[in-house]
Design a protein around this motif. Sequence first.
Motif, PDB file in Angstrom:
ATOM      1  N   LYS A  28      11.320  -6.642  -2.889  1.00  0.00           N
ATOM      2  CA  LYS A  28      11.072  -5.506  -2.023  1.00  0.00           C
ATOM      3  C   LYS A  28      12.227  -4.731  -1.258  1.00  0.00           C
ATOM      4  O   LYS A  28      12.317  -3.223  -1.265  1.00  0.00           O
TER       5      LYS A  28
ATOM      6  N   GLU B 163       8.590 -12.244  -2.370  1.00  0.00           N
ATOM      7  CA  GLU B 163       8.717 -10.956  -2.423  1.00  0.00           C
ATOM      8  C   GLU B 163       9.136  -9.674  -1.138  1.00  0.00           C
ATOM      9  O   GLU B 163       9.919  -9.400  -1.305  1.00  0.00           O
TER      10      GLU B 163
ATOM     11  N   GLU C  66       6.594 -17.439  -2.066  1.00  0.00           N
ATOM     12  CA  GLU C  66       5.961 -15.908  -2.959  1.00  0.00           C
ATOM     13  C   GLU C  66       5.908 -15.071  -1.961  1.00  0.00           C
ATOM     14  O   GLU C  66       7.095 -13.875  -1.766  1.00  0.00           O
TER      15      GLU C  66
ATOM     16  N   TRP D 112       4.183 -11.265 -11.028  1.00  0.00           N
ATOM     17  CA  TRP D 112       3.547 -10.580 -10.305  1.00  0.00           C
ATOM     18  C   TRP D 112       2.918  -8.522 -10.300  1.00  0.00           C
ATOM     19  O   TRP D 112       1.551  -8.717 -11.876  1.00  0.00           O
TER      20      TRP D 112
ATOM     21  N   GLU E 231       3.451  -6.684  -4.901  1.00  0.00           N
ATOM     22  CA  GLU E 231       2.831  -7.584  -4.637  1.00  0.00           C
ATOM     23  C   GLU E 231       3.794  -9.045  -5.941  1.00  0.00           C
ATOM     24  O   GLU E 231       3.533  -8.487  -6.938  1.00  0.00           O
ATOM     25  N   VAL E 232       4.169  -9.383  -5.200  1.00  0.00           N
ATOM     26  CA  VAL E 232       3.760 -10.754  -5.983  1.00  0.00           C
ATOM     27  C   VAL E 232       3.001 -11.884  -6.264  1.00  0.00           C
ATOM     28  O   VAL E 232       1.905 -11.674  -5.284  1.00  0.00           O
TER      29      VAL E 232
END
Length: 360
Positions: free
Chosen positions: A154, A150, A146, A249, A234-235
């Motif tokens: 990003k 993530e 994760e 997500w 966020e994941v």
Amino acid sequence: PIFFPHNRIDKSSLKMNITMRALFFVAAGSFPLAEGFQSHSVPRGKAFVPTELRSSVDDVPSTAQTHFQGPLTVNGSGKALTKLELDGAKEELVSILSEYGWKEPERSFMDDPETKWRFGGPPDYSLTNLLYLKERSKIHPDGSLEQIVENLVKTWEMERSHKVDFNQHKSVDTEKFQISANGGKVFNNKEANEVGNYNVLLNSCPVETWDSANISWEDSHEIFHESFVAFPWEVLEVFSGPPKVAFSWRHWGLFTGTFGQTGEDLNKGEGQLVEVYGFGTAVVNDALQLVDVEIYYDAEQFISVMRGETSVEGANSVWNKNPSCPFMNFKKDSVGSAEKKGGKRQKLARKVKRIFLGSK
């Protein structure tokens, strides 16, 4: 930004030089700021006062991160985040990192001096990182799938929003990259960079909801950037490892500003929490670069919430019942099977880091 050695120019010359620069960049539609701040797009018909000539520390500092300009709180003024508020956010970020031992998200590839930045320099994600750490619903272990996914996404968002030359986007395979949302148009790397993330992710909407064919990169960001002071991501969970990663997500932000497309009345936020949940798949290559991305979420509902047509309480009903993944009905694991699953995931995460990131 252009910097002036203090021992080579007096203050009056500096002020004149700054004023000329201000006039030039107002005409060009942007202004480069120094000392870590990126440029601030200038709305038509409004003058932009350079930081060096301002008398109040409570003026707008810059767009700070992905050019969001909404108020930090709903205070009736409708003013964007101020420098004083941003400085306070940075102090709080340092404090909670120290107190809880947390780490900021890692956005890679921001240090190349040859990068062509859209706003004159690398972005400052301090406020977004602070709100992400305080308001996230998941805290993923270091080195987990994760966390890796993530940080990759990003980094991609940062490059797509701030690097002008798509050939300098190192988070994607520049030759093969493609992306689509909700079964809409499949954009290649060049096309996606030209229209911007909002147009890509809202492309499948009916024209009365979002007319992506007639909304430019700049216009699409202008519509959104006064709605939120930040819009963290966020994941939630990763369901499969490389080469095809499947993940759920969450996007969220406090609607403290205004939202409205061209010709629409502005809808004023009341500080309500706007959340967007979704699912996605991402094919990555052996360098952990994005190759093929497919995103799924309720885009029309998101716009309806922003227009004030749907309440935040009436949105995301499926996700609120099962925020892990609405597309699959999972039975709760027994304690034994959950431990077994966790062990397999840890091994897979270590394998991913070893293969793609070169760690042991």
